[in-house]
Write a protein that holds these residues in place. Structure first.
Motif, PDB file in Angstrom:
ATOM      1  N   PRO A   1     -14.089  14.335   7.608  1.00 13.29           N
ATOM      2  CA  PRO A   1     -14.590  13.437   8.661  1.00 13.29           C
ATOM      3  C   PRO A   1     -14.426  11.950   8.344  1.00 13.29           C
ATOM      4  N   VAL A   2     -14.243  11.600   7.041  1.00 12.00           N
ATOM      5  CA  VAL A   2     -14.115  10.168   6.722  1.00 12.00           C
ATOM      6  C   VAL A   2     -12.648   9.755   6.524  1.00 12.00           C
ATOM      7  N   ARG A   3     -11.727  10.645   6.882  1.00  8.51           N
ATOM      8  CA  ARG A   3     -10.305  10.285   6.818  1.00  8.51           C
ATOM      9  C   ARG A   3      -9.734  10.159   8.220  1.00  8.51           C
ATOM     10  N   THR A   4      -8.928   9.128   8.415  1.00  8.88           N
ATOM     11  CA  THR A   4      -8.251   9.007   9.709  1.00  8.88           C
ATOM     12  C   THR A   4      -7.149  10.064   9.786  1.00  8.88           C
ATOM     13  N   VAL A   5      -6.587  10.214  10.984  1.00 10.54           N
ATOM     14  CA  VAL A   5      -5.476  11.154  11.166  1.00 10.54           C
ATOM     15  C   VAL A   5      -4.332  10.776  10.218  1.00 10.54           C
ATOM     16  N   TYR A   6      -4.063   9.472  10.117  1.00  7.24           N
ATOM     17  CA  TYR A   6      -2.996   9.022   9.214  1.00  7.24           C
ATOM     18  C   TYR A   6      -3.298   9.434   7.779  1.00  7.24           C
ATOM     19  N   GLN A   7      -4.523   9.166   7.316  1.00  8.43           N
ATOM     20  CA  GLN A   7      -4.873   9.493   5.926  1.00  8.43           C
ATOM     21  C   GLN A   7      -4.806  10.999   5.670  1.00  8.43           C
ATOM     22  N   THR A   8      -5.230  11.783   6.666  1.00  2.08           N
ATOM     23  CA  THR A   8      -5.199  13.247   6.517  1.00  2.08           C
ATOM     24  C   THR A   8      -3.776  13.744   6.285  1.00  2.08           C
ATOM     25  N   LEU A   9      -2.827  13.197   7.055  1.00  2.89           N
ATOM     26  CA  LEU A   9      -1.448  13.680   6.946  1.00  2.89           C
ATOM     27  C   LEU A   9      -0.691  12.983   5.809  1.00  2.89           C
ATOM     28  N   ALA A  10      -1.064  11.751   5.514  1.00  6.96           N
ATOM     29  CA  ALA A  10      -0.346  11.008   4.460  1.00  6.96           C
ATOM     30  C   ALA A  10      -0.658  11.568   3.073  1.00  6.96           C
ATOM     31  N   ALA A  11      -1.902  12.068   2.879  1.00  2.00           N
ATOM     32  CA  ALA A  11      -2.312  12.497   1.534  1.00  2.00           C
ATOM     33  C   ALA A  11      -1.366  13.559   0.951  1.00  2.00           C
ATOM     34  N   PRO A  12      -1.101  14.687   1.669  1.00  2.00           N
ATOM     35  CA  PRO A  12      -0.167  15.658   1.062  1.00  2.00           C
ATOM     36  C   PRO A  12       1.266  15.139   0.977  1.00  2.00           C
ATOM     37  N   LEU A  13       1.668  14.282   1.929  1.00  2.00           N
ATOM     38  CA  LEU A  13       3.038  13.741   1.876  1.00  2.00           C
ATOM     39  C   LEU A  13       3.233  12.942   0.598  1.00  2.00           C
ATOM     40  N   GLN A  14       2.203  12.144   0.240  1.00  2.00           N
ATOM     41  CA  GLN A  14       2.318  11.307  -0.957  1.00  2.00           C
ATOM     42  C   GLN A  14       2.094  12.129  -2.227  1.00  2.00           C
ATOM     43  N   PHE A  15       1.107  13.051  -2.179  1.00  2.00           N
ATOM     44  CA  PHE A  15       0.791  13.848  -3.372  1.00  2.00           C
ATOM     45  C   PHE A  15       2.003  14.674  -3.812  1.00  2.00           C
ATOM     46  N   TYR A  16       2.676  15.285  -2.830  1.00  2.00           N
ATOM     47  CA  TYR A  16       3.842  16.123  -3.170  1.00  2.00           C
ATOM     48  C   TYR A  16       5.148  15.321  -3.187  1.00  2.00           C
ATOM     49  N   LYS A  17       5.014  13.990  -3.105  1.00  2.00           N
ATOM     50  CA  LYS A  17       6.159  13.071  -3.182  1.00  2.00           C
ATOM     51  C   LYS A  17       7.239  13.415  -2.140  1.00  2.00           C
ATOM     52  N   ILE A  18       6.762  13.820  -0.944  1.00  2.00           N
ATOM     53  CA  ILE A  18       7.702  14.079   0.156  1.00  2.00           C
ATOM     54  C   ILE A  18       8.161  12.739   0.719  1.00  2.00           C
ATOM     55  N   THR A  19       7.253  11.761   0.712  1.00  3.13           N
ATOM     56  CA  THR A  19       7.623  10.394   1.097  1.00  3.13           C
ATOM     57  C   THR A  19       7.229   9.463  -0.045  1.00  3.13           C
ATOM     58  N   ARG A  20       7.950   8.334  -0.168  1.00  5.47           N
ATOM     59  CA  ARG A  20       7.709   7.468  -1.333  1.00  5.47           C
ATOM     60  C   ARG A  20       7.165   6.091  -0.957  1.00  5.47           C
ATOM     61  N   THR A  21       7.517   5.628   0.214  1.00  5.26           N
ATOM     62  CA  THR A  21       7.037   4.285   0.589  1.00  5.26           C
ATOM     63  C   THR A  21       6.107   4.410   1.797  1.00  5.26           C
ATOM     64  N   ARG A  22       5.348   3.336   2.056  1.00  2.00           N
ATOM     65  CA  ARG A  22       4.436   3.309   3.204  1.00  2.00           C
ATOM     66  C   ARG A  22       5.231   3.513   4.513  1.00  2.00           C
ATOM     67  N   GLU A  23       6.406   2.883   4.594  1.00  6.93           N
ATOM     68  CA  GLU A  23       7.222   3.008   5.822  1.00  6.93           C
ATOM     69  C   GLU A  23       7.650   4.455   6.044  1.00  6.93           C
ATOM     70  N   GLU A  24       8.111   5.095   4.942  1.00  2.05           N
ATOM     71  CA  GLU A  24       8.554   6.496   5.057  1.00  2.05           C
ATOM     72  C   GLU A  24       7.388   7.382   5.493  1.00  2.05           C
ATOM     73  N   THR A  25       6.206   7.133   4.902  1.00  2.00           N
ATOM     74  CA  THR A  25       5.039   7.955   5.227  1.00  2.00           C
ATOM     75  C   THR A  25       4.659   7.772   6.693  1.00  2.00           C
ATOM     76  N   GLU A  26       4.640   6.528   7.157  1.00  2.58           N
ATOM     77  CA  GLU A  26       4.273   6.268   8.557  1.00  2.58           C
ATOM     78  C   GLU A  26       5.240   6.962   9.513  1.00  2.58           C
ATOM     79  N   LYS A  27       6.536   6.884   9.161  1.00  2.00           N
ATOM     80  CA  LYS A  27       7.547   7.495  10.017  1.00  2.00           C
ATOM     81  C   LYS A  27       7.354   9.017  10.066  1.00  2.00           C
ATOM     82  N   LYS A  28       7.078   9.597   8.894  1.00  5.90           N
ATOM     83  CA  LYS A  28       6.902  11.059   8.823  1.00  5.90           C
ATOM     84  C   LYS A  28       5.638  11.489   9.579  1.00  5.90           C
TER      85      LYS A  28
END
Ligand code: SF4
Length: 334
Positions: free
Chosen positions: A101-128
């Motif tokens: 409940p304290v994570r935005t939609v962006y934070q919810t989806l960005a966390a696994p993308l960054q943890f598993y190194k699927i995306t590397r930069t903020r721009e890549e994460t936002e796009k994904k």
């Protein structure tokens, strides 16, 4: 048919409650093929959620084998298990509880993308994240990215859960009553998103539900398995099962579906059960577990457990008297 993607072989799961041994799942064998939709239906407490957890590897069964791509998940090496885990994902009924409940939609989806190194930069994460939201119909993505779960309807929260479930490229999603908490008017749209993920990403689904209508809608080219007090009682192509149900339990479930048109409702034939009480898995009836409720039960039903018999065309039914009992059809045409 192809080799099964996931399979339960003679799986039983017993829980202990005091002196009571509760058989939540008893000698269940079930296959899920790559890219297919299998609906698992039955009343609350029949063991279908336990089956889902066993496929996920969250519960180790008391006996039997759980295979994924031919390998027993409980005998895998650490490396094999690590590779298996992301390939099976889950979507729960309560999307509010499953999203932080304290994570935005962006934070919810960005966390696994960054943890598993699927995306590397903020721009890549936002796009994904934008692509993921677009894929599940959370539109416009930029508008919803900074929302918290409490800002979203049940349907939108479930779409975000589905987007998160696809991040690690799963081959199977266990969808456990995913639309039960969604407004009736939005259920079809969430099921359509799941169908799109099935078709476009070739993700197989185990759709766990008590609702035959949504099962038929979602898995209309797929298969269905019907569970009753821990046992599978009927399996086959979903259209075949709904148009030609052979187990009295499935006949009773279908006959109990309400029909909105009063003229058609009058034509509907209810299957009269001997009892309305669902037996407890802690004290299951002997022989066929349905016998205390079944209007066709004979002496053999109380004595012997019926095996699943193949009636042809992959239609299997666990009933001693399947050849004798009257066929039942919806018969709703005016
Ligand atoms: Fe009914 Fe007997 Fe068939 Fe069980 S085995 S469903 S009790 S007829």
């Amino acid at each position: 048919m192809d080799e099964a993607l996931a399979e339960l072989k003679n799986v039983s799961m017993y829980f202990k409650k005091g002196n009571l041994k509760i058989g939540a799942v008893v000698d269940v064998s079930l296959k899920i093929y790559p890219g297919e939709i299998l609906s698992l239906v039955g009343e609350s407490g029949c063991g279908k959620t336990t089956v889902g957890k066993i496929f996920l590897g969250r519960l180790k069964p008391t006996s039997g084998e759980v295979l994924f791509e031919g390998k027993d998940i409980w005998r895998m090496s650490k490396k094999e298990y690590k590779e298996f885990r992301p390939l099976v994902q889950v979507v729960h009924q309560d999307s509010y509880a499953s999203l932080n409940p304290v994570r935005t939609v962006y934070q919810t989806l960005a966390a696994p993308l960054q943890f598993y190194k699927i995306t590397r930069t903020r721009e890549e994460t936002e796009k994904k994240v934008e692509e993921l939201l677009d894929m599940v119909g959370v539109i416009p993505p930029r508008y919803f990215m900074n929302k918290y779960p409490f800002h979203l309807s049940g349907g939108l929260r479930q779409r975000v859960s589905l987007a998160r479930a696809t991040i690690l490229k799963p081959k199977l999603i266990i969808a456990d009553e995913p639309v039960s908490g969604v407004d009736a008017s939005l259920r079809i749209s969430v099921l359509d998103v799941m169908r799109r993920l099935n078709k476009e990403l070739n993700i197989a689904f185990l759709y766990i539900t008590h609702d035959l209508a949504t099962a038929r809608y979602f898995s209309r080219e797929g298969r269905m398995a019907v569970m009753y007090v821990g046992k599978i009682v009927e399996t086959g192509g979903i259209n075949d099962l709904i148009e030609n149900p052979r187990h009295p339990y499935l006949q009773a479930l279908l006959s109990a579906i309400p029909v909105p048109d009063p003229k058609l409702a009058k034509k509907k034939r209810l299957l009269p059960l001997r009892s309305l009480d669902l037996p407890s898995a802690g004290h299951p009836p002997s022989g066929c577990r349905f016998h205390p409720r079944c209007p066709y039960a004979k002496e053999i039903c109380e004595r012997e457990v019926p095996e699943l018999k193949d009636l042809g065309n992959e239609h299997r039914v666990a009933c001693h008297l399947v050849e004798e009992i009257p066929k039942w059809a919806l018969e709703l045409e005016s």
